[in-house]
Write a protein that holds these residues in place. Structure first.
Motif, PDB file in Angstrom:
ATOM      1  N   ARG A   1       0.828  -1.203   0.000  1.00 18.92           N
ATOM      2  CA  ARG A   1       0.000   0.000   0.000  1.00 18.92           C
ATOM      3  C   ARG A   1       0.864   1.255   0.000  1.00 18.92           C
ATOM      4  N   ILE A   2       0.468   2.226  -0.806  1.00 18.22           N
ATOM      5  CA  ILE A   2       1.104   3.544  -0.803  1.00 18.22           C
ATOM      6  C   ILE A   2       0.111   4.519  -0.193  1.00 18.22           C
ATOM      7  N   TYR A   3       0.531   5.218   0.840  1.00 11.04           N
ATOM      8  CA  TYR A   3      -0.387   6.118   1.543  1.00 11.04           C
ATOM      9  C   TYR A   3       0.348   7.361   2.027  1.00 11.04           C
ATOM     10  N   PHE A   4      -0.286   8.522   1.821  1.00 12.19           N
ATOM     11  CA  PHE A   4       0.194   9.780   2.380  1.00 12.19           C
ATOM     12  C   PHE A   4      -0.963  10.451   3.110  1.00 12.19           C
ATOM     13  N   ASP A   5      -0.673  10.997   4.276  1.00  9.91           N
ATOM     14  CA  ASP A   5      -1.681  11.759   5.008  1.00  9.91           C
ATOM     15  C   ASP A   5      -1.897  13.099   4.302  1.00  9.91           C
TER      16      ASP A   5
ATOM     17  N   PRO B   1      -0.605  14.333  -0.503  1.00  9.36           N
ATOM     18  CA  PRO B   1      -0.952  13.015  -1.050  1.00  9.36           C
ATOM     19  C   PRO B   1      -1.213  13.002  -2.556  1.00  9.36           C
ATOM     20  N   VAL B   2      -1.471  14.167  -3.154  1.00  6.28           N
ATOM     21  CA  VAL B   2      -1.732  14.223  -4.595  1.00  6.28           C
ATOM     22  C   VAL B   2      -0.419  14.476  -5.326  1.00  6.28           C
ATOM     23  N   ARG B   3      -0.052  13.552  -6.216  1.00  9.16           N
ATOM     24  CA  ARG B   3       1.258  13.625  -6.860  1.00  9.16           C
ATOM     25  C   ARG B   3       1.170  13.250  -8.339  1.00  9.16           C
ATOM     26  N   ASN B   4       2.083  13.798  -9.102  1.00 12.42           N
ATOM     27  CA  ASN B   4       2.198  13.429 -10.510  1.00 12.42           C
ATOM     28  C   ASN B   4       2.979  12.128 -10.630  1.00 12.42           C
ATOM     29  N   ILE B   5       2.436  11.180 -11.381  1.00 14.97           N
ATOM     30  CA  ILE B   5       3.119   9.914 -11.623  1.00 14.97           C
ATOM     31  C   ILE B   5       3.330   9.775 -13.132  1.00 14.97           C
ATOM     32  N   THR B   6       4.587   9.699 -13.535  1.00 12.54           N
ATOM     33  CA  THR B   6       4.901   9.616 -14.960  1.00 12.54           C
ATOM     34  C   THR B   6       5.172   8.177 -15.371  1.00 12.54           C
ATOM     35  N   ASN B   7       4.843   7.899 -16.599  1.00  9.26           N
ATOM     36  CA  ASN B   7       5.100   6.586 -17.177  1.00  9.26           C
ATOM     37  C   ASN B   7       6.581   6.490 -17.527  1.00  9.26           C
ATOM     38  N   PRO B   8       7.307   5.499 -17.000  1.00  7.75           N
ATOM     39  CA  PRO B   8       8.751   5.404 -17.269  1.00  7.75           C
ATOM     40  C   PRO B   8       9.073   5.198 -18.741  1.00  7.75           C
TER      41      PRO B   8
ATOM     42  N   ASN C   1       5.728  11.808 -21.327  1.00  7.46           N
ATOM     43  CA  ASN C   1       4.614  12.692 -21.672  1.00  7.46           C
ATOM     44  C   ASN C   1       3.286  12.206 -21.084  1.00  7.46           C
ATOM     45  N   ILE C   2       3.267  10.969 -20.611  1.00  5.94           N
ATOM     46  CA  ILE C   2       2.060  10.423 -19.989  1.00  5.94           C
ATOM     47  C   ILE C   2       2.176  10.616 -18.480  1.00  5.94           C
ATOM     48  N   VAL C   3       1.344  11.493 -17.944  1.00  9.13           N
ATOM     49  CA  VAL C   3       1.395  11.827 -16.519  1.00  9.13           C
ATOM     50  C   VAL C   3       0.015  11.627 -15.902  1.00  9.13           C
ATOM     51  N   HIS C   4      -0.027  10.942 -14.771  1.00  4.53           N
ATOM     52  CA  HIS C   4      -1.284  10.717 -14.059  1.00  4.53           C
ATOM     53  C   HIS C   4      -1.258  11.488 -12.741  1.00  4.53           C
ATOM     54  N   VAL C   5      -2.259  12.337 -12.526  1.00  2.00           N
ATOM     55  CA  VAL C   5      -2.409  13.007 -11.236  1.00  2.00           C
ATOM     56  C   VAL C   5      -3.086  12.013 -10.303  1.00  2.00           C
ATOM     57  N   THR C   6      -2.388  11.624  -9.242  1.00  4.90           N
ATOM     58  CA  THR C   6      -2.814  10.488  -8.424  1.00  4.90           C
ATOM     59  C   THR C   6      -2.982  10.882  -6.965  1.00  4.90           C
ATOM     60  N   ASN C   7      -4.082  10.414  -6.372  1.00  4.89           N
ATOM     61  CA  ASN C   7      -4.402  10.692  -4.971  1.00  4.89           C
ATOM     62  C   ASN C   7      -4.044   9.473  -4.127  1.00  4.89           C
ATOM     63  N   TYR C   8      -3.057   9.619  -3.235  1.00  7.01           N
ATOM     64  CA  TYR C   8      -2.630   8.519  -2.374  1.00  7.01           C
ATOM     65  C   TYR C   8      -3.130   8.678  -0.937  1.00  7.01           C
ATOM     66  N   ALA C   9      -4.138   9.508  -0.717  1.00  4.69           N
ATOM     67  CA  ALA C   9      -4.779   9.597   0.593  1.00  4.69           C
ATOM     68  C   ALA C   9      -5.935   8.601   0.635  1.00  4.69           C
ATOM     69  N   ASP C  10      -6.668   8.567   1.745  1.00  2.00           N
ATOM     70  CA  ASP C  10      -7.832   7.684   1.847  1.00  2.00           C
ATOM     71  C   ASP C  10      -9.121   8.497   1.875  1.00  2.00           C
ATOM     72  N   VAL C  11      -9.085   9.674   1.238  1.00  2.00           N
ATOM     73  CA  VAL C  11     -10.260  10.540   1.154  1.00  2.00           C
ATOM     74  C   VAL C  11     -10.362  11.109  -0.259  1.00  2.00           C
ATOM     75  N   PHE C  12     -11.560  11.545  -0.612  1.00  2.00           N
ATOM     76  CA  PHE C  12     -11.757  12.238  -1.881  1.00  2.00           C
ATOM     77  C   PHE C  12     -11.255  13.671  -1.717  1.00  2.00           C
TER      78      PHE C  12
END
Length: 309
Positions: free
Chosen positions: A117-121, A126-133, A137-148
């Motif tokens: 599990r990856i989790y940030f308070d 907790p919201v971070r850019n994740i790039t495809n290795p 140019n493919i970047v996903h804005v990803t939420n690693y918290a447990d809330v919306f």
């Protein structure tokens, strides 16, 4: 007469629509719910003037009509109908760029725990850019918290610790028939739930009272009540494309993610519905669809939490 709710520990009508709650339980739950309406209207029972006292029966009793539209709420009471959120730091820096960026490999190697599990308070960005290795140019804005999280407004739909426990219990008290009698110890605990599962449980709990309040408006034909625009505004916010779900991280999360995507879209449609008073049939059809999808989600959460990871 039912009242407007600020926060419901267990909106009985939701459970009932799931097909596993008695009317008595529903009544008890609603009585425990906190109401913002000041006072209640008394119902006076009068006998038909042509009947003698000895001939009076329950069927002959008539209730004086009450005008539900007189249930005006103060400005503070109307504001209390809004869905709870808490402020957080913006995920963007002063230049408008995401503060943190990782590749898919880096985020796993540096932050995944022993349970996968990856989790940030919320105070850990907790919201971070994740790039495809393979393609930067493919970047996903990803939420690693447990809330919306609404990433533009920088606010999170998070319950405090006590209410998170209530949200978990609310799900557990609404099992489908297939899981009736299942020992609570056989369910995964809140701590064992995934980020997405926790986020969904909190959203079910946070939307229970607003759904109840719209139900009240529909049933009592209060389409001109001041509460309705506020409730619809809240669902429009919930359905915003800027609201980011916790990232799915398990096989079960993928199923849940698809369900919450559908409901998220319905929240937006409900919130943006124009002139409900002039299009009651269409509005009620959409509202009942939102309510049913919420009930289906409660059932799905029961099944998911009964599965071992």
């Amino acid at each position: 007469m039912r009242k407007f709710l600020v926060l419901s520990f267990a909106c009985g009508f939701l459970v009932a629509c799931g097909g596993n709650a008695s009317e008595e339980t529903n009544s008890d739950n609603e009585e425990r719910s906190h109401s913002t309406v000041r006072g209640s209207e008394e119902e006076e029972v009068t006998n038909d003037s042509n009947q003698s006292d000895s001939q009076t029966t329950t069927e002959d009793d008539e209730k004086e009509p009450t005008d539900a539209s007189d249930e005006e709420l103060s400005e503070s009471e109307l504001e209390a109908l809004r869905i709870l959120t808490i402020p957080m730091d913006s995920p963007y820096d002063e230049d408008g760029n995401m503060k943190h960026e990782h590749t898919q490999i880096e985020i796993v190697e540096d932050y995944m725990d022993d349970d996968g599990r990856i989790y940030f308070d919320l105070d850990e960005d907790p919201v971070r850019n994740i790039t495809n290795p393979e393609d930067e140019n493919i970047v996903h804005v990803t939420n690693y918290a447990d809330v919306f999280i609404n990433i533009i407004e920088a606010e999170a739909f998070q319950l405090d610790e006590e209410l998170r426990e209530e949200a978990y219990k609310f799900i557990m008290l609404s099992p489908p028939q297939e899981l009736e009698g299942k020992n609570p110890s056989e369910y995964r605990t809140w701590e064992e739930a995934s980020n997405l599962e926790r986020g969904v449980m909190q959203m079910i709990y946070l939307t229970a009272a607003p759904i109840h309040n719209i139900d009240y408006i529909v049933q009592e034909d209060l389409y001109n009540h001041d509460a309705l625009p506020i409730l619809l505004e809240e669902f429009e916010k919930l359905g915003s494309p800027m609201v980011l779900f916790p990232a799915p991280q398990t096989v079960y999360d993928m199923q849940l993610f698809e369900l919450i995507q559908d409901l998220h879209q319905m929240w937006g449609q409900l919130g943006q519905f124009e002139n409900p008073s002039e299009n009651k049939e269409e509005f009620e059809e959409l509202y009942f669809q939102v309510r049913q999808e919420t009930n289906d989600l409660i059932v799905r959460m029961n099944f998911l939490l009964s599965e071992e990871m």
